[in-house]
Design a protein around this motif. Structure first.
Motif, PDB file in Angstrom:
ATOM      1  N   GLU A 145     -18.210   0.249  -0.879  1.00 28.47           N
ATOM      2  CA  GLU A 145     -17.731  -0.791  -1.797  1.00 28.47           C
ATOM      3  C   GLU A 145     -16.568  -0.282  -2.641  1.00 28.47           C
ATOM      4  N   PHE A 146     -16.687   0.952  -3.126  1.00 24.61           N
ATOM      5  CA  PHE A 146     -15.618   1.532  -3.938  1.00 24.61           C
ATOM      6  C   PHE A 146     -14.330   1.648  -3.127  1.00 24.61           C
ATOM      7  N   LEU A 147     -14.424   2.159  -1.905  1.00 25.90           N
ATOM      8  CA  LEU A 147     -13.221   2.391  -1.111  1.00 25.90           C
ATOM      9  C   LEU A 147     -12.586   1.097  -0.628  1.00 25.90           C
ATOM     10  N   LYS A 148     -13.341   0.019  -0.594  1.00 24.65           N
ATOM     11  CA  LYS A 148     -12.767  -1.273  -0.256  1.00 24.65           C
ATOM     12  C   LYS A 148     -11.937  -1.846  -1.387  1.00 24.65           C
ATOM     13  N   ASN A 149     -12.270  -1.473  -2.625  1.00 26.27           N
ATOM     14  CA  ASN A 149     -11.704  -2.183  -3.780  1.00 26.27           C
ATOM     15  C   ASN A 149     -10.908  -1.338  -4.748  1.00 26.27           C
ATOM     16  N   GLU A 150     -11.092  -0.027  -4.764  1.00 30.90           N
ATOM     17  CA  GLU A 150     -10.465   0.819  -5.770  1.00 30.90           C
ATOM     18  C   GLU A 150      -9.359   1.670  -5.160  1.00 30.90           C
ATOM     19  N   PRO A 151      -8.143   1.593  -5.720  1.00 30.25           N
ATOM     20  CA  PRO A 151      -7.036   2.400  -5.190  1.00 30.25           C
ATOM     21  C   PRO A 151      -7.126   3.866  -5.619  1.00 30.25           C
ATOM     22  N   LEU A 152      -6.660   4.745  -4.729  1.00 31.78           N
ATOM     23  CA  LEU A 152      -6.598   6.178  -4.975  1.00 31.78           C
ATOM     24  C   LEU A 152      -5.277   6.705  -4.411  1.00 31.78           C
ATOM     25  N   PRO A 153      -4.788   7.845  -4.888  1.00 33.16           N
ATOM     26  CA  PRO A 153      -3.535   8.412  -4.355  1.00 33.16           C
ATOM     27  C   PRO A 153      -3.651   8.690  -2.860  1.00 33.16           C
ATOM     28  N   ALA A 154      -2.666   8.208  -2.109  1.00 34.75           N
ATOM     29  CA  ALA A 154      -2.769   8.254  -0.646  1.00 34.75           C
ATOM     30  C   ALA A 154      -1.494   8.784  -0.013  1.00 34.75           C
ATOM     31  N   ARG A 155      -1.645   9.299   1.196  1.00 31.98           N
ATOM     32  CA  ARG A 155      -0.542   9.712   2.057  1.00 31.98           C
ATOM     33  C   ARG A 155      -0.682   8.974   3.389  1.00 31.98           C
ATOM     34  N   GLU A 156       0.457   8.762   4.057  1.00 33.47           N
ATOM     35  CA  GLU A 156       0.412   8.126   5.373  1.00 33.47           C
ATOM     36  C   GLU A 156       1.332   8.851   6.344  1.00 33.47           C
ATOM     37  N   MET A 157       0.943   8.821   7.602  1.00 34.75           N
ATOM     38  CA  MET A 157       1.741   9.370   8.700  1.00 34.75           C
ATOM     39  C   MET A 157       1.738   8.362   9.836  1.00 34.75           C
ATOM     40  N   ARG A 158       2.915   8.117  10.401  1.00 37.42           N
ATOM     41  CA  ARG A 158       2.997   7.216  11.544  1.00 37.42           C
ATOM     42  C   ARG A 158       3.219   8.012  12.821  1.00 37.42           C
ATOM     43  N   GLN A 159       2.427   7.659  13.855  1.00 38.74           N
ATOM     44  CA  GLN A 159       2.614   8.197  15.190  1.00 38.74           C
ATOM     45  C   GLN A 159       2.646   7.004  16.147  1.00 38.74           C
ATOM     46  N   GLY A 160       3.866   6.565  16.492  1.00 34.50           N
ATOM     47  CA  GLY A 160       4.002   5.405  17.360  1.00 34.50           C
ATOM     48  C   GLY A 160       3.417   4.167  16.708  1.00 34.50           C
ATOM     49  N   GLN A 161       2.482   3.538  17.406  1.00 34.47           N
ATOM     50  CA  GLN A 161       1.906   2.296  16.907  1.00 34.47           C
ATOM     51  C   GLN A 161       0.781   2.530  15.904  1.00 34.47           C
ATOM     52  N   THR A 162       0.499   3.766  15.573  1.00 30.16           N
ATOM     53  CA  THR A 162      -0.650   4.075  14.724  1.00 30.16           C
ATOM     54  C   THR A 162      -0.224   4.705  13.407  1.00 30.16           C
ATOM     55  N   VAL A 163      -0.797   4.214  12.321  1.00 33.34           N
ATOM     56  CA  VAL A 163      -0.632   4.812  10.997  1.00 33.34           C
ATOM     57  C   VAL A 163      -1.965   5.444  10.600  1.00 33.34           C
ATOM     58  N   THR A 164      -1.907   6.705  10.191  1.00 35.16           N
ATOM     59  CA  THR A 164      -3.083   7.384   9.671  1.00 35.16           C
ATOM     60  C   THR A 164      -2.899   7.582   8.174  1.00 35.16           C
ATOM     61  N   ARG A 165      -3.872   7.140   7.397  1.00 39.79           N
ATOM     62  CA  ARG A 165      -3.839   7.291   5.935  1.00 39.79           C
ATOM     63  C   ARG A 165      -4.820   8.381   5.525  1.00 39.79           C
ATOM     64  N   MET A 166      -4.390   9.225   4.605  1.00 37.22           N
ATOM     65  CA  MET A 166      -5.209  10.304   4.083  1.00 37.22           C
ATOM     66  C   MET A 166      -5.344  10.164   2.567  1.00 37.22           C
ATOM     67  N   ILE A 167      -6.578  10.121   2.080  1.00 35.10           N
ATOM     68  CA  ILE A 167      -6.856  10.126   0.645  1.00 35.10           C
ATOM     69  C   ILE A 167      -7.711  11.361   0.369  1.00 35.10           C
ATOM     70  N   PRO A 168      -7.153  12.392  -0.265  1.00 32.51           N
ATOM     71  CA  PRO A 168      -7.921  13.620  -0.477  1.00 32.51           C
ATOM     72  C   PRO A 168      -9.191  13.379  -1.309  1.00 32.51           C
ATOM     73  N   ILE A 169     -10.271  14.029  -0.897  1.00 35.13           N
ATOM     74  CA  ILE A 169     -11.488  14.049  -1.712  1.00 35.13           C
ATOM     75  C   ILE A 169     -11.383  15.295  -2.576  1.00 35.13           C
TER      76      ILE A 169
END
Length: 346
Positions: free
Chosen positions: A94-118
């Motif tokens: 529920e938290f991760l659906k609704n609460e923003p956190l500092p994020a990074r993204e990387m694109r590889q072709g048609q795919t974006v991978t998002r990383m949010i450090p714990i």
């Protein structure tokens, strides 16, 4: 100072890399040297690393359930359903659906991978995340599968497939991450079906068979000049035809219900499934890779106080500085704060 003399000064570092987890045939001229590999350099690195990992697992597996050890020995991965208490899992989701956190993204072709450090910031806002990142049972399993002591790195991962873009995602090709056992773990926040871009794994391909070591040897002779960048960097790609010659292997889509933990040795062949429709897959993720030639089932990094939850933030800050110095965009781009389920930003 001439370019040639600079390169020669680097050779002690290249030699040290041979005794570490360095894997690039393209960037390290010793690891990629055709004559050294003809003599068996890569083949013996693979063999030695596999033997050391096997010995470390004798200690690392003592706390694990025997059924999970047997599943790993047979398949190269372990599936654990209902990995977190249902109330804890519900609050995290529920938290991760609704609460923003500092994020990074990387694109590889048609795919974006998002990383949010714990890290400290995420743990302060949602202490329940520690039920994953400080979970002794999960960490022990990640260590055992990777055959490596020390602490894994934890983050929240989102994989977003946009097939309308048409560009190929290199991670959808069957591959091994590197030349030795490493482990990755995914605790899925939603059900993962066969059309949801699931993890694909080749059961049993973590074993160092005679056919596999011969295939590794052949690749080592030509990898430094391979047109596939990931292959040249030591993450060997394999075609279905090549795989069929190594043994009776069948890639399997790992489809699981929410709150399932999957821990895999990524020396085995694996990939992301190709998505033919837009998909979003969110998971709590752990990554663990150490020096494959360290005979001890521990890591010196784990002994440094206060660094465990900050290693990913430190790595990203260093990567940002290096990219700025080189005048390029970082691989993992800072996209500000967003939720794990947000639309991609790059």
């Amino acid at each position: 100072m001439t370019q040639r003399s600079v390169q020669w000064w680097r050779y002690p570092g290249y030699a040290f890399g041979v005794l570490s987890n360095d894997k690039s045939f393209r960037k390290n001229p010793l690891i990629g040297h055709p004559y050294l590999n003809e003599l068996g350099l890569h083949r013996e690195r693979v063999r030695l690393a596999a033997g050391i990992a096997r010995n470390r697992r004798k200690f690392l597996g003592r706390s694990l359930d025997q059924a999970e050890r047997e599943q790993f020995e047979r398949d190269g991965f372990v599936i654990r359903e209902n990995a977190l208490a249902s109330d804890v899992f519900g609050r995290i989701r529920e938290f991760l659906k609704n609460e923003p956190l500092p994020a990074r993204e990387m694109r590889q072709g048609q795919t974006v991978t998002r990383m949010i450090p714990i890290g400290p910031q995420a743990l302060q806002r949602l202490p329940d995340l520690a039920e994953f990142s400080d979970n002794r049972s999960i960490a022990d399993l990640v260590r055992y599968v990777g055959g490596c002591g020390g602490d894994p790195i934890y983050y929240i991962q989102t994989v977003i497939a946009e097939p309308a873009r048409k560009e190929a995602d290199p991670q959808t090709a069957l591959h091994a991450d590197t030349f030795h056992s490493t482990s990755k773990a995914w605790l899925f926040l939603d059900d993962v079906g066969p059309d949801d871009g699931p993890f694909v794994f080749v059961p049993g391909s973590h074993k160092l068979t005679r056919e596999r070591i011969e295939w590794e040897y052949r690749q080592s002779l030509i990898a430094s000049n391979d047109a596939r960048a990931h292959h040249a960097d030591g993450s060997f790609r394999i075609t279905p035809e090549e795989l069929s010659k190594l043994g009776d292997y069948s890639p399997r889509k790992v489809t699981v219900p929410a709150n399932t933990l999957v821990v895999a040795d990524t020396y085995a062949f694996h990939s992301r499934a190709v998505s033919f429709r837009p998909t979003v897959r969110v998971e709590l993720h752990a990554y663990h890779r150490g020096n494959p030639f360290n005979p001890l089932p521990l890591s010196g990094m784990s002994m440094i106080p206060g660094i465990k939850d900050r290693r990913l933030d430190i790595f990203l800050a260093m990567s940002d500085r290096k990219a700025k110095r080189d005048g390029r965009v970082p691989t993992w781009r800072d996209v500000g704060e967003c939720t794990a389920y947000s639309e991609p930003h790059i």
